[in-house]
Design a protein around this motif. Sequence first.
Motif, short mmCIF file in Angstrom:
data_model
loop_
_atom_site.label_atom_id
_atom_site.label_comp_id
_atom_site.label_asym_id
_atom_site.label_seq_id
_atom_site.Cartn_x
_atom_site.Cartn_y
_atom_site.Cartn_z
N VAL A 12 2.26 5.61 9.83
CA VAL A 12 1.87 4.21 9.92
C VAL A 12 1.50 3.88 11.36
N ARG A 13 0.44 3.11 11.53
CA ARG A 13 0.04 2.61 12.86
C ARG A 13 -0.08 1.09 12.81
N GLU A 14 0.43 0.45 13.86
CA GLU A 14 0.36 -1.01 13.98
C GLU A 14 0.89 -1.71 12.73
N GLY A 15 2.07 -1.30 12.30
CA GLY A 15 2.69 -1.93 11.15
C GLY A 15 1.95 -1.71 9.85
N TYR A 19 11.35 0.12 1.95
CA TYR A 19 10.90 0.70 0.68
C TYR A 19 11.08 2.22 0.70
N VAL A 20 10.69 2.87 1.79
CA VAL A 20 10.79 4.33 1.85
C VAL A 20 12.24 4.77 1.71
N SER A 21 13.16 4.07 2.36
CA SER A 21 14.57 4.45 2.24
C SER A 21 15.08 4.28 0.81
N ARG A 22 14.62 3.24 0.12
CA ARG A 22 15.03 3.03 -1.27
C ARG A 22 14.56 4.19 -2.15
N VAL A 68 0.10 -12.30 7.23
CA VAL A 68 0.81 -11.11 7.65
C VAL A 68 1.77 -11.48 8.79
N LYS A 69 3.00 -10.98 8.71
CA LYS A 69 3.99 -11.27 9.74
C LYS A 69 3.80 -10.34 10.94
N SER A 70 4.77 -10.33 11.84
CA SER A 70 4.69 -9.48 13.01
C SER A 70 4.66 -8.01 12.60
N LEU A 71 4.17 -7.16 13.50
CA LEU A 71 4.08 -5.74 13.19
C LEU A 71 5.45 -5.15 12.93
N GLN A 72 6.47 -5.64 13.67
CA GLN A 72 7.83 -5.14 13.45
C GLN A 72 8.33 -5.52 12.05
N THR A 73 8.02 -6.75 11.62
CA THR A 73 8.45 -7.19 10.30
C THR A 73 7.77 -6.39 9.21
N GLU A 74 6.48 -6.16 9.36
CA GLU A 74 5.75 -5.40 8.35
C GLU A 74 6.25 -3.96 8.27
N PHE A 75 6.55 -3.36 9.43
CA PHE A 75 7.07 -2.00 9.38
C PHE A 75 8.47 -1.98 8.79
N HIS A 76 9.24 -3.02 9.02
CA HIS A 76 10.58 -3.10 8.41
C HIS A 76 10.48 -3.05 6.88
N HIS A 77 9.51 -3.77 6.31
CA HIS A 77 9.32 -3.74 4.86
C HIS A 77 8.94 -2.33 4.40
N ILE A 78 8.14 -1.65 5.19
CA ILE A 78 7.74 -0.29 4.83
C ILE A 78 8.95 0.65 4.85
N VAL A 81 0.84 -1.20 0.00
CA VAL A 81 0.00 0.00 0.00
C VAL A 81 0.88 1.25 0.00
N VAL A 82 1.88 1.26 0.87
CA VAL A 82 2.78 2.41 0.93
C VAL A 82 3.46 2.61 -0.43
N LYS A 83 3.88 1.54 -1.04
CA LYS A 83 4.56 1.63 -2.34
C LYS A 83 3.67 2.30 -3.38
N GLU A 84 2.45 1.84 -3.49
CA GLU A 84 1.56 2.39 -4.52
C GLU A 84 1.24 3.85 -4.26
N LEU A 85 1.00 4.22 -3.00
CA LEU A 85 0.64 5.61 -2.70
C LEU A 85 1.83 6.55 -2.87
N VAL A 86 3.03 6.11 -2.46
CA VAL A 86 4.22 6.94 -2.62
C VAL A 86 4.54 7.13 -4.10
N GLU A 87 4.39 6.08 -4.89
CA GLU A 87 4.66 6.20 -6.32
C GLU A 87 3.68 7.16 -6.98
N ASN A 88 2.43 7.14 -6.56
CA ASN A 88 1.47 8.11 -7.09
C ASN A 88 1.88 9.54 -6.74
N ALA A 89 2.40 9.72 -5.51
CA ALA A 89 2.83 11.06 -5.08
C ALA A 89 4.02 11.53 -5.91
N LEU A 90 4.96 10.63 -6.18
CA LEU A 90 6.12 10.99 -6.99
C LEU A 90 5.72 11.31 -8.43
N ASP A 91 4.79 10.54 -8.96
CA ASP A 91 4.30 10.83 -10.31
C ASP A 91 3.60 12.18 -10.38
#
Length: 618
Positions: free
Chosen positions: A47-50, A174-177, A161-171, A27-37
């Motif tokens: 983000v809340r709860e991962g 992506y944001v850092s990339r 869905v993995k743990s909240l920490q794991t899901e936030f790590h993926h977020i 979700v973050v990926k798609e929304l951030v890409e729309n913002a960049l476009d």
Amino acid sequence: MANIRVMDPSLANQIAAGEVVERPASVVKELVENALDAQATQIDIEVREGGLQSIRVADNGDGMDEEDAILCFERHATSKIKDQRDLFRIRTLGFRGEALPSIAAVAKIELQTKGKTVAGGIRVCVESGKLVCKEPIARNQGTDITVRDLFYNTPARLKYVKSLQTEFHHISDYVSRMAILHPGVQFRLYHQERLVFQTPGDGQFLHVMAAVYGNEAAKKMIAIQWSNEEYKVTGCIGAPEFNRASRQHMNLYVNGRSIRNFAIQNGILRAYHTRLPIHRYPIVALQIEMDPVLVDPNVHPNKTEVRFSEEGDVVHAITSAVSQALEQKAWIPQADLTKGKGMFLQTNIGHAPGEPRHSPIRTSQQAWTAEQLYGRPKDDREETMQQQSRSVLEQDLKAADTSAVAVIAEEKSGLEQPKEPKDSGTLRLQAIAQVLGMYIVAQDDQAMYIIDQHAAHERVLFETFTKKMQQKGVLKLPLLVPYSYEVRIQDLQLLKEHTDTFEQIGIEFECFGGNSVLVRTVPTIWEGLETQQLVQDTFDELLVQGYMKQPLERIEERIIMKSCKAAIKANRWLSMPEMQALCDQLSRLDNPFSCPHGRPVIIRLTTHELEKQFKRIQ
């Protein structure tokens, strides 16, 4: 009665959403890409709860008017593609019109937006793909999207869905990339209302690298500007000493799109060849630009996998760019004395009260005796042991073909004086001492150096063997008794097809009835190693994987093995001429900074650092 029927639209949308929305990071990926476009220069991600409770992405981009705010939730509604020709020249991140409809099918969405050409904004709410509210609002230009209760109507998806920490790590990954790729955009990432990551958005690439990897890593980055007629490679690569345990930090981008490509990663690792320890990977941020016709991003819904029309050329371009950058810089690690508690030397460690103390340091002014070495008078047995040790050393070095490198010899045997080192502009070292039987201390007019004698000698032998092979080609060693191997009938044909490849690396074989194979020659560089097992490993590589490494890579692995076995080991005490000869040999190498396994050969300690430690300067 017909068995085929049209699927319910809401069910079809949920199935389609499963391809695009794998986890909260999608979700973050798609929304951030729309913002960049939308040409945003500031993007806030909350983000809340991962990401399962809520994800909010706000930007200051172009925004939308009321009509577009409604249409953007329709499937396959896009402003990026107008005809078939546009599909093969994609330069935007989003283009298929699936992001918002897919997210809306499995979550509750609130959209607030205002276009730059309209007077007021609009608020739109969608749940399970259905419009539930629409009202005008007052707001600034840009778009603000909040996604709540992800997968609330598809509970079966939650078990994946993995743990909240794991899901936030993926977020955050992506944001850092994306922040690395867009230094001119200010990114701010919040988790549970706490700011966890931000970039200045000032367009300075190294400032972003410092925000992601820290100031020290950013200081060790080297910029890359490389191009040919078809490709342009820009970005930076990290010093070999700043390596990581996984490929995750190899950031790759194609035409502004973050991608993962195993072949390109391997091309980068080839450029770092022998500069990195085994199973360690560099920090890399590289953007490759090419004609969009040559790359297809439309091969997977998440768009991180792309297809190149000429993948080999792309890999070669990346490898060339990284290799040239590495060859232009001397990668000598800087000794870091700030991580310890101080430079206090306790000289009586390991000695009983009243026992003579000795220093494990050998210098040119010292004539070593058994009393200095062992703390007791020398006897005949110790003298014999030392002579035997020196004899073994000479035998090992002869086996290593040290006549070509003239590194170690008997102290009073008339050591051949090394030639003047080439003017490489990197190393001109004067040997000072040997410590702990493992390290050589040397200096130049600017710094002190500590050299790992085994790694240094290993590097000397490696380059010597490699250059000999390049000059003479791969020579074949005939076997007095051929090796016989049994293979499966179905594998025999595969071996036959690669006969020429095996001959390139010095292995000649022939079929010997049934499913038997006779090997008659092996590479001369394998002499002294377990050649029968090496041939078996080479066969297995082809039969199991269906392909072989490049012949030179295969040979090089064995050169590394031979160099390691032949190089001087720890606890071999060297004379001053021997130490100086090794330093001089290093100065003539193409890469004197790392052993063939990638470990550092030299560590540098500057005068400035020493003065700081001794409080001469602040």
